[in-house]
Every structure is written in C-alpha cells, then in structure tokens.
Motif scaffolding. Structure first.
Motif, PDB file in Angstrom:
ATOM      1  N   VAL A   1       0.755  -1.241   0.181  1.00 40.31           N
ATOM      2  CA  VAL A   1       0.090   0.025   0.021  1.00 40.31           C
ATOM      3  C   VAL A   1       0.749   1.281  -0.099  1.00 40.31           C
ATOM      4  CG1 VAL A   1      -1.775   1.305   1.275  1.00 40.31           C
ATOM      5  CG2 VAL A   1      -1.747  -1.155   1.224  1.00 40.31           C
ATOM      6  N   GLN A   2       0.699   1.939  -1.113  1.00 41.58           N
ATOM      7  CA  GLN A   2       1.521   3.135  -1.122  1.00 41.58           C
ATOM      8  C   GLN A   2       0.804   4.419  -1.505  1.00 41.58           C
ATOM      9  OE1 GLN A   2       4.855   2.620  -3.711  1.00 41.58           O
ATOM     10  NE2 GLN A   2       6.417   2.410  -1.776  1.00 41.58           N
TER      11      GLN A   2
ATOM     12  N   TYR B   1      -3.180   4.234   6.613  1.00 39.31           N
ATOM     13  CA  TYR B   1      -1.915   4.074   5.904  1.00 39.31           C
ATOM     14  C   TYR B   1      -1.627   5.709   5.452  1.00 39.31           C
ATOM     15  CZ  TYR B   1      -2.496  -0.920   5.430  1.00 39.31           C
ATOM     16  OH  TYR B   1      -2.632  -2.346   5.680  1.00 39.31           O
TER      17      TYR B   1
ATOM     18  N   ASP C   1      -8.171   5.056   5.319  1.00 39.40           N
ATOM     19  CA  ASP C   1      -8.280   4.652   6.486  1.00 39.40           C
ATOM     20  C   ASP C   1      -9.696   3.906   6.517  1.00 39.40           C
ATOM     21  OD1 ASP C   1      -8.015   6.137   9.763  1.00 39.40           O
ATOM     22  OD2 ASP C   1      -8.008   4.033   9.243  1.00 39.40           O
TER      23      ASP C   1
END
Length: 120
Positions: free
Chosen positions: A1-2, A109, A98
């Motif tokens: 996850v980015q 994240y 979120d």
C-alpha cells in the motif's frame, strides 16, 4: 500500500492549490480518504475526509468553505482543492487511507506529504 501526495508549493495569500493523492498497490475505492496537515511546531490536524461508501465529505471548521475533497475512482486518485489560502495554512499535507472518517484519527495508511507554503 503506497500513497503519495503531490501538488504543494508556494502560493500567495488568497491563492489556490490542488493537492493530489495517488495510490499504488491498492484500490482507493475500498478506503475512506482523509487529508491531514502538520504545521511547524504544531500537532497533526485532520482537515477533511471523503467516504468510500457514498463520497460524503466532512471538514474541519478551519477549512470549511475553503477546501474541497474529492476522488476519481477511475484514476484511483483523491484531491484536495484549497482556495482562499492563508499563511496559517502553511504545513506539510498528507493523505491517509483509513476505515472511517474520524478527522483526528492517527490510524490508517499514510502517504508521503507535500509542502504547502502560503506567503502573506
């Protein structure tokens, strides 16, 4: 996850900027997207959030009427349109994926932030 926030820069008071939050490795459709900022010497401030369910939005009083959050589900991006900028808006801005749209949450994240500087 980015996540990666971009679009910051230097702008004069009263000006506008549009921040972009780009996602890789996951689908933003599955997440509520929150924008948070941190000014020098201050704590984090949750600014706005857009719901994954119906794109409903919520804003902090400090930006209500000036900022607008949106998302493009096709491009897998989210945006923060910032108008009528003030020197006190100077901060690093982050986007967060979120569950839930609690503005002051620290969960989720977090992406790399982007610097916004508003000159008087």
């Amino acid at each position: 996850v980015q996540l990666q926030a971009s679009g910051g820069g230097l702008v004069q008071s009263g000006g506008s900027l549009r921040l972009t939050c780009a996602a890789s490795g996951f689908t933003m459709d599955d997440w509520d997207i929150r924008w948070v900022r941190q000014a020098p010497g201050k704590g984090r401030e949750g600014l706005s959030c857009i719901s994954k369910i119906d794109d409903s939005t919520v804003y902090a009083d400090s930006v209500k009427g000036r900022f607008a959050v949106s998302r493009d589900r096709v491009k897998n991006m989210a945006y923060l349109q910032m108008n009528s900028l003030k020197p006190e808006d100077t901060a690093i801005y982050f986007c967060v994926a979120d569950v839930g749209c609690t503005l002051q949450s620290d969960t989720g994240y977090w992406g790399q932030g982007t610097q916004v500087t508003v000159s008087s």
